[in-house]
Design a protein around this motif. Sequence first.
Motif, PDB file in Angstrom:
ATOM      1  N   THR A  27      -6.990  -1.470   2.035  1.00  0.00           N
ATOM      2  CA  THR A  27      -6.032  -0.360   2.085  1.00  0.00           C
ATOM      3  C   THR A  27      -5.110  -0.377   0.872  1.00  0.00           C
ATOM      4  O   THR A  27      -4.833   0.667   0.269  1.00  0.00           O
ATOM      5  CB  THR A  27      -5.200  -0.440   3.375  1.00  0.00           C
ATOM      6  OG1 THR A  27      -6.082  -0.412   4.503  1.00  0.00           O
ATOM      7  CG2 THR A  27      -4.223   0.711   3.464  1.00  0.00           C
ATOM      8  N   GLY A  80      -9.847   4.742   2.602  1.00  0.00           N
ATOM      9  CA  GLY A  80      -9.592   4.609   1.165  1.00  0.00           C
ATOM     10  C   GLY A  80     -10.421   5.568   0.342  1.00  0.00           C
ATOM     11  O   GLY A  80      -9.928   6.167  -0.627  1.00  0.00           O
ATOM     12  N   SER A 124      -7.000   0.632  -2.289  1.00  0.00           N
ATOM     13  CA  SER A 124      -7.343   2.063  -2.194  1.00  0.00           C
ATOM     14  C   SER A 124      -6.131   2.929  -2.492  1.00  0.00           C
ATOM     15  O   SER A 124      -6.226   3.904  -3.240  1.00  0.00           O
ATOM     16  CB  SER A 124      -7.884   2.378  -0.801  1.00  0.00           C
ATOM     17  OG  SER A 124      -9.051   1.645  -0.517  1.00  0.00           O
ATOM     18  N   ASN A 125      -4.998   2.586  -1.908  1.00  0.00           N
ATOM     19  CA  ASN A 125      -3.777   3.368  -2.140  1.00  0.00           C
ATOM     20  C   ASN A 125      -3.325   3.301  -3.590  1.00  0.00           C
ATOM     21  O   ASN A 125      -2.697   4.235  -4.092  1.00  0.00           O
ATOM     22  CB  ASN A 125      -2.658   2.868  -1.228  1.00  0.00           C
ATOM     23  CG  ASN A 125      -2.780   3.403   0.185  1.00  0.00           C
ATOM     24  OD1 ASN A 125      -3.875   3.680   0.650  1.00  0.00           O
ATOM     25  ND2 ASN A 125      -1.679   3.536   0.880  1.00  0.00           N
ATOM     26  N   CYS A 126      -3.629   2.180  -4.258  1.00  0.00           N
ATOM     27  CA  CYS A 126      -3.250   2.020  -5.669  1.00  0.00           C
ATOM     28  C   CYS A 126      -4.292   2.612  -6.614  1.00  0.00           C
ATOM     29  O   CYS A 126      -4.189   2.449  -7.835  1.00  0.00           O
ATOM     30  CB  CYS A 126      -3.037   0.548  -5.989  1.00  0.00           C
ATOM     31  SG  CYS A 126      -1.618  -0.190  -5.150  1.00  0.00           S
ATOM     32  N   LEU A 178      -8.982   9.011   0.745  1.00  0.00           N
ATOM     33  CA  LEU A 178      -7.729   9.110  -0.001  1.00  0.00           C
ATOM     34  C   LEU A 178      -7.972   9.343  -1.485  1.00  0.00           C
ATOM     35  O   LEU A 178      -7.215  10.043  -2.154  1.00  0.00           O
ATOM     36  CB  LEU A 178      -6.909   7.827   0.203  1.00  0.00           C
ATOM     37  CG  LEU A 178      -5.532   7.781  -0.448  1.00  0.00           C
ATOM     38  CD1 LEU A 178      -4.592   8.791   0.201  1.00  0.00           C
ATOM     39  CD2 LEU A 178      -4.941   6.384  -0.351  1.00  0.00           C
ATOM     40  N   ASN A 179      -9.059   8.740  -1.995  1.00  0.00           N
ATOM     41  CA  ASN A 179      -9.383   8.872  -3.413  1.00  0.00           C
ATOM     42  C   ASN A 179     -10.377  10.007  -3.678  1.00  0.00           C
ATOM     43  O   ASN A 179     -11.050  10.018  -4.723  1.00  0.00           O
ATOM     44  CB  ASN A 179      -9.933   7.547  -3.943  1.00  0.00           C
ATOM     45  CG  ASN A 179      -8.858   6.496  -4.111  1.00  0.00           C
ATOM     46  OD1 ASN A 179      -8.239   6.387  -5.157  1.00  0.00           O
ATOM     47  ND2 ASN A 179      -8.612   5.710  -3.062  1.00  0.00           N
ATOM     48  N   GLU A 229       2.485   1.499  -3.346  1.00  0.00           N
ATOM     49  CA  GLU A 229       1.485   1.526  -4.416  1.00  0.00           C
ATOM     50  C   GLU A 229       1.873   0.588  -5.567  1.00  0.00           C
ATOM     51  O   GLU A 229       1.751   0.932  -6.738  1.00  0.00           O
ATOM     52  CB  GLU A 229       1.265   2.958  -4.916  1.00  0.00           C
ATOM     53  CG  GLU A 229       0.781   3.899  -3.827  1.00  0.00           C
ATOM     54  CD  GLU A 229       0.584   5.329  -4.310  1.00  0.00           C
ATOM     55  OE1 GLU A 229       0.563   5.528  -5.539  1.00  0.00           O
ATOM     56  OE2 GLU A 229       0.468   6.234  -3.468  1.00  0.00           O
ATOM     57  N   ALA A 289       0.831  -1.213   0.000  1.00  0.00           N
ATOM     58  CA  ALA A 289       0.000   0.000   0.000  1.00  0.00           C
ATOM     59  C   ALA A 289       0.858   1.252   0.000  1.00  0.00           C
ATOM     60  O   ALA A 289       0.573   2.219  -0.716  1.00  0.00           O
ATOM     61  CB  ALA A 289      -0.932  -0.008   1.210  1.00  0.00           C
TER      62      ALA A 289
END
Length: 797
Positions: free
Chosen positions: A466, A498, A469-471, A501-502, A437, A434
């Motif tokens: 997670t 997530g 979401s991070n990717c 974050l997005n 990424e 995560a």
Amino acid sequence: MLQLQSTSYARLLSLLRSCIDGKSYSAGKLLHARILRLGLLDATFLCNRLVELYSACGKTRDARLAFDGTPRKDVYTWNAILGAYCKAGELRSARRLFDAMPERNPFSWNNVISSLVRNGLEREAVEVYRSMIFDGFVPTRFTLASVFSACSVLLDVEVGRRCHGLAVKIGLEKNIYVGNALLCMYAKCERIEDAIWAFRDLPDPNEVSFTAMMHGLAQIDRVPEAIEMFKLMCRQGIPIDAISLSSVLGVCSSGGYDETSLDSCGGGHSCILQGQQVHSLMIKLGYGGDIHLSNAIIYMYAKNGDMDSAEMIFSNMSEINVVTWNLMIAGYGNKFESDKAIRYMQRMQCCGFQPNEVTFINALVACVNSGNVEMASQVFAGMLFPTVSSWNVMLSGYFQSGKHLEAIELFQKMQFLGVRPNRTSLATILSSCAVLEVLEFGRQVHAASLKFAGNADIYVASGLITMYSNCGKIELAKLILHKLPKLDIVCWNSMMAGLVLNSLDIEAAVLFRQMRQMEMLPTESSYGSMLSCCGKFRSSFNGRQVHAQIAKDGYANDVCVGSALVHMYCKYGDIDDARRFFDMMPYKNSVTWNEMIHGYAQNGFGHEAVCLYEDMNGLGMKADSITFVAVLTACSHGGLVDAGISIFNSMQQEHGIEPLLDHYVCIIDCLGRAGCFNEVEVLLDKIPYKDDPVLWEVLLSSCRVHANVSLAKKAAGELLRLDPKNSAPYLLLANIYCSLGRWDEARAVRNQMNDNQIAKDPGYSWIDIKHEIQTCLHYNPEVVKERIESWQPVETE
């Protein structure tokens, strides 16, 4: 003749009893032969004794042959062979025999239930108990004690309560054997008030009763009461044995080591002080040479951070075992002193002791806790057959030290060597994926998790959410969430984080409402994510609602939630409310201070930010690199040049923090805005980050404001060196020439830009229409004019 047979019968019974007591297999076989010669097999009592004899000697097969050879079996014969199977742990045979018994008594049921509990089949033991009650048998004290023990392991307080009710009905609740098992069950199920009532109901509590209560109270962090229980035990004259001393030492160890204070027990008790008193009592009672109690004393001192006392005990011990060495290694690891931990491991080997798995894990943890991952790698390399726990410690060490690529390589090696990862391994490596990424490797870990952990593991699922979401694969994260048969708060929190974050803040807010509707209680992390969402909304209404809910749920004093609230109010521009809440917080950490200083900086209150930074230093709160970014930003935006220079210089001199790129950018921006270009040029000669474009872009912007052409040329040249296709330096330099009326030079820059075929990227505006982000393209007016003149429609894509 009849009198002779009667004499032989009594004599044989006496001899069999002696063989059973002495477990004399050979003599028992001779007696068995004698019984056969005398034709006494019709004497069922003698046959029962033979079955008991072979059972006592661990000869289950012989016991079964004796059972099968008994012509007249009674319930005691069946119980004897049943007891033999249960004692030998042959539970399948025992259950088959039990089901075939023509007659049962409470002893038969107790045999099966207790053997199931002893062999870890607690659930099955409870089912057999239910069948016993259904068949109309009244449980004995042994039955209830076994069932309470099963409920303790299963943490099944409901079944335990029903058994408790039955014990009261048949008058066994005050029996010491049943009462101790009952209060143990309540204590292990963390129903401590029920355990206290069970303890009070005992007419004569013994050392087992007091020990169980101490464990139960310590388990729920009521350490002072656990210590008071031991004192009560002493006052009532209950015999203090090694087990009691070991238990109270475990209680004194449960306070743990706190660097700020040794008063970890609470309520005015000091764990280490109480432990010292128990240590004195141990010596007074003559247990000073007991190796197990000495180990418990070392553990108590080590857990409370007093390694000097632990060293003293260790040095005076007449006998030392591997556990002793392991405790010393773990103690230094707990104090982040990896060098001493490794030295103890080396001394251990020099003294002829072979390190075991626990030794290596303690040494690895010591290195990881101290941030010495290189030393941990050396220890790990010295292990011949590391278990998955050792691999997990190394993975965690690499993750904590930010060495995520090394963590991935280690996980790959782990798979190559055929080591089966568990949920901890998978969750840790997903965390590294995560951070980096790395979607492709994350997918591979996902495949491995399906093979080893399945779809239902919530711990791994949270890591997958997670990672995806991070990717940027938020739909895959949602899919993981929706496929879970059962959700816990960790998965909800991961999904909310997530979405935030997005930039899917509205969806995150909806998810938070769904979580509340499902009566799942939010945690600090839930509120942190929700406050981050609210900070991005234009209106402060939602944020204030969440603040009210936080106060209602009792999280207002939590430092993480409080820091998020300060951040949210600063984002709204409501600096007064942010400061008001900041001042009300009972405890603040560096994050809290940083948020308030940064809030002042972003809202143009430079002087207040600097004053708050000075207050932070005055209160002894340690500033970190983020603190300096915040306060230097405030100096830059507020035009506080002298303060900015002073704070920048103090970073290394007073705080021991090496300035990073962000700090140099802030101070150059501060000097550039004030037109102090001589100081900027002096600083540029010393800066180690000359190859970062952000630095030159900030300088070029300042040159444009103050029309510093010479320095602007240098900054533009450096930017073009780093990125020849970047249009920004051309445009900024051209704008500087235009502002000075130097049109020819501005036109030359434009022509150079055209010759190098560099085009300015079109600008976009974002507008919010019904919670959906729409983009509006900014057209070049010259292009639009040309197209109108040539009757060409303007393209919209």
